[in-house]
Design a protein around this motif. Sequence first.
Motif, PDB file in Angstrom:
ATOM      1  N   LYS A  72      39.507  18.501  16.547  1.00 39.23           N
ATOM      2  CA  LYS A  72      40.635  18.414  15.491  1.00 39.23           C
ATOM      3  C   LYS A  72      41.389  19.561  15.767  1.00 39.23           C
ATOM      4  O   LYS A  72      42.861  19.375  15.923  1.00 39.23           O
ATOM      5  CB  LYS A  72      40.156  18.534  14.007  1.00 39.23           C
ATOM      6  CG  LYS A  72      39.420  17.045  13.680  1.00 39.23           C
ATOM      7  CD  LYS A  72      40.287  15.895  13.729  1.00 39.23           C
ATOM      8  CE  LYS A  72      39.614  14.800  13.161  1.00 39.23           C
ATOM      9  NZ  LYS A  72      40.572  13.707  13.130  1.00 39.23           N
ATOM     10  N   VAL A 121      38.222  14.137   0.915  1.00 36.63           N
ATOM     11  CA  VAL A 121      39.008  12.968   0.317  1.00 36.63           C
ATOM     12  C   VAL A 121      37.907  12.019  -0.364  1.00 36.63           C
ATOM     13  O   VAL A 121      36.999  11.858   0.040  1.00 36.63           O
ATOM     14  CB  VAL A 121      39.757  12.213   1.385  1.00 36.63           C
ATOM     15  CG1 VAL A 121      40.564  11.109   0.951  1.00 36.63           C
ATOM     16  CG2 VAL A 121      40.541  13.206   2.282  1.00 36.63           C
ATOM     17  N   LEU A 142      44.834   8.362  12.625  1.00 32.05           N
ATOM     18  CA  LEU A 142      43.977   8.604  11.729  1.00 32.05           C
ATOM     19  C   LEU A 142      42.327   8.318  12.623  1.00 32.05           C
ATOM     20  O   LEU A 142      41.644   8.607  12.106  1.00 32.05           O
ATOM     21  CB  LEU A 142      43.810   7.882  10.329  1.00 32.05           C
ATOM     22  CG  LEU A 142      44.737   8.639   9.196  1.00 32.05           C
ATOM     23  CD1 LEU A 142      46.061   8.631   9.562  1.00 32.05           C
ATOM     24  CD2 LEU A 142      44.697   7.384   8.010  1.00 32.05           C
ATOM     25  N   THR A 151      33.748   2.334  12.601  1.00 33.49           N
ATOM     26  CA  THR A 151      33.113   2.684  11.254  1.00 33.49           C
ATOM     27  C   THR A 151      33.932   1.892  10.244  1.00 33.49           C
ATOM     28  O   THR A 151      33.511   1.689   9.218  1.00 33.49           O
ATOM     29  CB  THR A 151      33.240   4.172  10.960  1.00 33.49           C
ATOM     30  OG1 THR A 151      34.492   4.403  11.131  1.00 33.49           O
ATOM     31  CG2 THR A 151      32.410   4.778  12.094  1.00 33.49           C
ATOM     32  N   GLY A 152      34.971   1.517  10.604  1.00 32.99           N
ATOM     33  CA  GLY A 152      35.920   0.631   9.789  1.00 32.99           C
ATOM     34  C   GLY A 152      35.565  -1.000   9.738  1.00 32.99           C
ATOM     35  O   GLY A 152      34.872  -1.157  10.676  1.00 32.99           O
ATOM     36  N   TYR A 189      33.171  18.395  16.284  1.00 32.96           N
ATOM     37  CA  TYR A 189      34.188  17.465  15.400  1.00 32.96           C
ATOM     38  C   TYR A 189      35.384  18.538  15.082  1.00 32.96           C
ATOM     39  O   TYR A 189      36.423  18.200  15.215  1.00 32.96           O
ATOM     40  CB  TYR A 189      33.646  17.075  14.141  1.00 32.96           C
ATOM     41  CG  TYR A 189      34.644  16.370  13.126  1.00 32.96           C
ATOM     42  CD1 TYR A 189      35.105  15.241  13.662  1.00 32.96           C
ATOM     43  CD2 TYR A 189      34.933  17.272  12.174  1.00 32.96           C
ATOM     44  CE1 TYR A 189      35.919  14.550  12.442  1.00 32.96           C
ATOM     45  CE2 TYR A 189      35.969  16.860  11.413  1.00 32.96           C
ATOM     46  CZ  TYR A 189      36.537  15.720  11.203  1.00 32.96           C
ATOM     47  OH  TYR A 189      37.196  15.271  10.618  1.00 32.96           O
ATOM     48  N   GLY A 212      39.648   1.965   8.367  1.00 35.23           N
ATOM     49  CA  GLY A 212      38.810   2.828   7.837  1.00 35.23           C
ATOM     50  C   GLY A 212      39.200   3.200   6.372  1.00 35.23           C
ATOM     51  O   GLY A 212      39.859   2.273   5.692  1.00 35.23           O
ATOM     52  N   PHE A 213      38.526   4.048   5.744  1.00 34.59           N
ATOM     53  CA  PHE A 213      38.419   4.404   4.434  1.00 34.59           C
ATOM     54  C   PHE A 213      40.093   4.911   4.068  1.00 34.59           C
ATOM     55  O   PHE A 213      40.897   4.189   3.359  1.00 34.59           O
ATOM     56  CB  PHE A 213      37.659   5.414   3.867  1.00 34.59           C
ATOM     57  CG  PHE A 213      38.067   6.510   2.717  1.00 34.59           C
ATOM     58  CD1 PHE A 213      38.428   5.742   1.521  1.00 34.59           C
ATOM     59  CD2 PHE A 213      37.925   7.553   2.729  1.00 34.59           C
ATOM     60  CE1 PHE A 213      38.605   6.557   0.392  1.00 34.59           C
ATOM     61  CE2 PHE A 213      38.439   8.413   1.652  1.00 34.59           C
ATOM     62  CZ  PHE A 213      38.749   7.747   0.434  1.00 34.59           C
ATOM     63  N   ILE A 214      40.540   5.841   4.527  1.00 36.80           N
ATOM     64  CA  ILE A 214      41.929   6.372   4.470  1.00 36.80           C
ATOM     65  C   ILE A 214      42.937   5.436   4.953  1.00 36.80           C
ATOM     66  O   ILE A 214      43.970   5.336   4.273  1.00 36.80           O
ATOM     67  CB  ILE A 214      41.986   7.834   5.000  1.00 36.80           C
ATOM     68  CG1 ILE A 214      41.171   8.985   4.260  1.00 36.80           C
ATOM     69  CG2 ILE A 214      43.559   8.229   4.905  1.00 36.80           C
ATOM     70  CD1 ILE A 214      40.794  10.285   5.064  1.00 36.80           C
ATOM     71  N   ASP A 224      42.332  -0.409  15.783  1.00 35.45           N
ATOM     72  CA  ASP A 224      40.913   0.243  15.267  1.00 35.45           C
ATOM     73  C   ASP A 224      40.218  -0.603  16.058  1.00 35.45           C
ATOM     74  O   ASP A 224      40.275  -1.903  16.380  1.00 35.45           O
ATOM     75  CB  ASP A 224      40.930  -0.191  13.753  1.00 35.45           C
ATOM     76  CG  ASP A 224      39.827   0.721  13.082  1.00 35.45           C
ATOM     77  OD1 ASP A 224      38.633   0.501  13.342  1.00 35.45           O
ATOM     78  OD2 ASP A 224      40.081   1.286  11.958  1.00 35.45           O
ATOM     79  N   VAL A 282      41.577   3.986  20.778  1.00 37.04           N
ATOM     80  CA  VAL A 282      42.437   5.005  21.262  1.00 37.04           C
ATOM     81  C   VAL A 282      42.199   5.582  22.543  1.00 37.04           C
ATOM     82  O   VAL A 282      43.120   6.507  22.925  1.00 37.04           O
ATOM     83  CB  VAL A 282      42.630   5.961  19.861  1.00 37.04           C
ATOM     84  CG1 VAL A 282      43.201   5.391  18.776  1.00 37.04           C
ATOM     85  CG2 VAL A 282      41.295   6.741  19.712  1.00 37.04           C
TER      86      VAL A 282
HETATM   87  N1  LIG Z   1      37.401  11.306   4.490  1.00 39.17           N
HETATM   88  C1  LIG Z   1      37.562  12.580   4.547  1.00 39.17           C
HETATM   89  O1  LIG Z   1      37.299  13.414   3.738  1.00 39.17           O
HETATM   90  C2  LIG Z   1      38.358  13.442   5.807  1.00 39.17           C
HETATM   91  C3  LIG Z   1      38.432  14.709   5.781  1.00 39.17           C
HETATM   92  C4  LIG Z   1      39.061  15.299   6.659  1.00 39.17           C
HETATM   93  C5  LIG Z   1      39.801  14.632   7.807  1.00 39.17           C
HETATM   94  N2  LIG Z   1      39.514  13.363   7.730  1.00 39.17           N
HETATM   95  C6  LIG Z   1      40.230  12.457   8.916  1.00 39.17           C
HETATM   96  O2  LIG Z   1      40.853  11.466   8.371  1.00 39.17           O
HETATM   97  C7  LIG Z   1      40.931  10.231   9.324  1.00 39.17           C
HETATM   98  C8  LIG Z   1      40.100   9.128   8.932  1.00 39.17           C
HETATM   99  O3  LIG Z   1      38.857   9.316   8.368  1.00 39.17           O
HETATM  100  P1  LIG Z   1      38.156   8.415   7.090  1.00 39.17           P
HETATM  101  O4  LIG Z   1      37.511   9.244   6.035  1.00 39.17           O
HETATM  102  O5  LIG Z   1      39.278   7.416   6.627  1.00 39.17           O
HETATM  103  O6  LIG Z   1      37.030   7.742   8.148  1.00 39.17           O
HETATM  104  P2  LIG Z   1      36.719   6.106   8.570  1.00 39.17           P
HETATM  105  O7  LIG Z   1      35.611   6.262   9.412  1.00 39.17           O
HETATM  106  O8  LIG Z   1      36.671   5.008   7.607  1.00 39.17           O
HETATM  107  O9  LIG Z   1      37.983   5.529   9.456  1.00 39.17           O
HETATM  108  C9  LIG Z   1      38.153   6.092  10.795  1.00 39.17           C
HETATM  109  C10 LIG Z   1      38.598   4.819  11.542  1.00 39.17           C
HETATM  110  O10 LIG Z   1      38.812   5.113  12.907  1.00 39.17           O
HETATM  111  C11 LIG Z   1      38.293   3.944  13.400  1.00 39.17           C
HETATM  112  N3  LIG Z   1      37.862   4.462  14.746  1.00 39.17           N
HETATM  113  C12 LIG Z   1      36.890   5.501  15.331  1.00 39.17           C
HETATM  114  N4  LIG Z   1      36.769   5.605  16.651  1.00 39.17           N
HETATM  115  C13 LIG Z   1      37.938   4.667  17.244  1.00 39.17           C
HETATM  116  C14 LIG Z   1      38.405   4.354  18.531  1.00 39.17           C
HETATM  117  N5  LIG Z   1      37.918   5.203  19.541  1.00 39.17           N
HETATM  118  N6  LIG Z   1      39.583   3.868  18.438  1.00 39.17           N
HETATM  119  C15 LIG Z   1      40.076   3.164  17.414  1.00 39.17           C
HETATM  120  N7  LIG Z   1      39.452   3.302  16.338  1.00 39.17           N
HETATM  121  C16 LIG Z   1      38.593   3.985  15.994  1.00 39.17           C
HETATM  122  C17 LIG Z   1      37.011   3.433  12.734  1.00 39.17           C
HETATM  123  O11 LIG Z   1      36.652   2.202  12.903  1.00 39.17           O
HETATM  124  C18 LIG Z   1      37.582   3.560  11.395  1.00 39.17           C
HETATM  125  O12 LIG Z   1      38.116   2.297  11.182  1.00 39.17           O
HETATM  126  C19 LIG Z   1      39.831  10.764  10.513  1.00 39.17           C
HETATM  127  O13 LIG Z   1      40.648  11.265  11.847  1.00 39.17           O
HETATM  128  C20 LIG Z   1      39.240  11.915   9.767  1.00 39.17           C
HETATM  129  O14 LIG Z   1      38.828  12.799  10.829  1.00 39.17           O
HETATM  130  C21 LIG Z   1      38.982  12.448   6.653  1.00 39.17           C
END
Ligand SMILES: NC(=O)c1ccc[n+]([C@@H]2O[C@H](COP(=O)([O-])OP(=O)(O)OC[C@H]3O[C@@H](n4cnc5c(N)ncnc54)[C@H](O)[C@@H]3O)[C@@H](O)[C@H]2O)c1
Length: 317
Positions: free
Chosen positions: A150, A176, A78, A39-40, A146, A15-17, A35, A59
């Motif tokens: 968390k 982020v 994550l 969404t990634g 959601y 994913g992004f982060i 993963d 997961v």
């Molecule tokens: N981006 C932000 O501003 C932000 C803010 C607060 C919290 N977060 C948290 O940071 C984390 C990463 O977020 P992000 O912005 O990178 O989002 P993202 O959607 O880019 O990344 C999430 C990743 O998790 C994977 N995923 C989803 N469900 C899954 C599952 N059941 N099993 C395995 N993999 C799975 C997706 O394929 C994706 O690669 C998340 O937990 C999100 O809740 C992000």
Amino acid sequence: MGHTEQRFLVTGGAGFIGSHLVRFLLSQGQVRVLDDLSTGTLDNLREVLSEVEFIRGSVADPTTVREAVAGCTVVFHLAAQVSVPLSMEQPVATFEVNVYGTQLLLEAARQVGCQRFVFASSAAVYGDSPRLPKRETMRPAPISPYGWSKHYGELLCRDYYRVFGVPTVALRFFNVYGARQNPRSQYAAVVPRWITAALTDRKPIIYGDGKQVRDFIYIDDLIQGIWLSATHPAAVGRVFNLASGARYTLLELLRAIEHAIGYPLQPEYQPPRAGDIRRSYADIRAIQQALGFQPRFTLAEGIRRTVEAYQKEAAAA
Ligand SMILES: NC(=O)c1ccc[n+]([C@@H]2O[C@H](COP(=O)([O-])OP(=O)(O)OC[C@H]3O[C@@H](n4cnc5c(N)ncnc54)[C@H](O)[C@@H]3O)[C@@H](O)[C@H]2O)c1
């Protein structure tokens, strides 16, 4: 902790982060990613994929989780169902990934005796209480499945530490932004949506008056905070806000994007969205004092780098 023995698991690493964290961690040890690519994308890991052990799976699957955690010293959890609106439509599916999935990972980390378990929580646990800035001592009051998920994930981390001694830390990320944040999803965050709109000659849409206040943290600063929480002894058993500590309106964000692309944008105003939180920003003194976290990027600089990354990506496509 010698670098050579470090074996990291990053759930949501595509994913992004996660894709930024994976790149950073490769300089510190071996990296495994779990993963499901919901969404990634593997494209997010492109040039580092051959250096990473990639497991495609959920997961929420106990066997996959046990395999993924086996042999790991540090778990960065994550992976999540990250969309607030989707969580309103599908609370149970959201809980299965975000709560049950977190418990499976914690349990596997306990069995393996992991040195650290870092959980990606969210500012969403605070909900819409008018008290600002958000402090870790405030009572969580999430207003979406959601946000609840968390919050429950944080409680599981706390209790796996209290009861079993698993060295957990939960980080409440605020907004982020940075390269590789997906602008295409209908739930996309404001920074990638606006930058992409600007670069494709479309109007950035502002819901409401644009005076909503947010704490935007640049991805490199976030990674610094995540790494401190994985390595600093004082992080264990804690919950921290991870944010920039600065506050900006959406209109200021728009100006930063205009500045970075070099021309003015004509936003389109639409009615405010239901459930949108008006003002949200963090008190970051806890993580500063406990771990020495210090954000380095102003919004102007972070946005400049982000716009540059999107321009490069567009030119390569
Ligand atoms: N981006 C932000 O501003 C932000 C803010 C607060 C919290 N977060 C948290 O940071 C984390 C990463 O977020 P992000 O912005 O990178 O989002 P993202 O959607 O880019 O990344 C999430 C990743 O998790 C994977 N995923 C989803 N469900 C899954 C599952 N059941 N099993 C395995 N993999 C799975 C997706 O394929 C994706 O690669 C998340 O937990 C999100 O809740 C992000």
